[in-house]
Design an enzyme around this catalytic site. Sequence first.
Site, mmCIF file in Angstrom:
data_model
loop_
_atom_site.group_PDB
_atom_site.id
_atom_site.type_symbol
_atom_site.label_atom_id
_atom_site.label_comp_id
_atom_site.label_asym_id
_atom_site.label_seq_id
_atom_site.Cartn_x
_atom_site.Cartn_y
_atom_site.Cartn_z
ATOM 1 C CG ASP A 162 -0.029 3.172 4.307
ATOM 2 O OD1 ASP A 162 -0.049 4.230 3.661
ATOM 3 O OD2 ASP A 162 -1.050 2.535 4.597
ATOM 4 C CB CYS B 118 -4.497 2.257 7.119
ATOM 5 S SG CYS B 118 -4.055 0.658 7.805
ATOM 6 C CB CYS C 203 -0.928 0.017 1.215
ATOM 7 S SG CYS C 203 -0.011 0.092 2.763
ATOM 8 C CB CYS D 204 -2.322 -3.036 8.472
ATOM 9 S SG CYS D 204 -3.402 -2.730 7.063
HETATM 10 FE FE1 FES Z 1 -1.299 0.339 4.400
HETATM 11 FE FE2 FES Z 1 -2.855 -0.546 6.339
HETATM 12 S S1 FES Z 1 -3.449 -0.027 4.328
HETATM 13 S S2 FES Z 1 -0.721 -0.242 6.386
#
Ligand code: FES
Length: 166
Positions: free
Chosen positions: A38, A66, A36, A110
């Site tokens: 992140d 997130c 993602c 995540c």
């Molecule tokens: Fe990227 Fe949760 S959607 S860490």
Amino acid sequence: MSDDLQKRIHEAIANPKNLGEMENADSVGTVGSADCGDMLRMWVKFKEDAQGRKVIDRATFQTFGCETAIAVASVATELIAGKTVDEALSMSGSDLSAPLGPLPPMKIHCAQLVEGALRSALTPTAAPVPAASPAQPPKAATLFDSLHSGTSSEKKVKIVLKQPGS
Ligand code: FES
């Protein structure tokens, strides 16, 4: 995502534990999710326990992630306090997110983001914490700074988690 899980995640992010940079950390680990994009950084401070073992005194985190990643990091930093490095390294993403309950498949990465940051902080190859120097403060003192202090692709990192048994 179940209502119960959603509720526990909202409770965790409403009052996240151990959020923020740790100035006197012994180690730091940063990972990005290939799924993602992140990112999460974790700081760890060690201490010696009553049996003379080196254990995690406390851990803190910062993330551009997130809500689930924030919630997992919050509960994980509480779970690993008092554990040895080996004990903490033996914990999977599902172990670290256990207080929240089972995560749906789309949110498992995540928890793996948190696991990856913890592994990065606890392994010998983890990047050392930049030494504080009044004359030349570190340029990327925070996760925000490190993400915005340059444009080169070399700053991108990718989680490579070891598979159980490998
Ligand atoms: Fe990227 Fe949760 S959607 S860490």
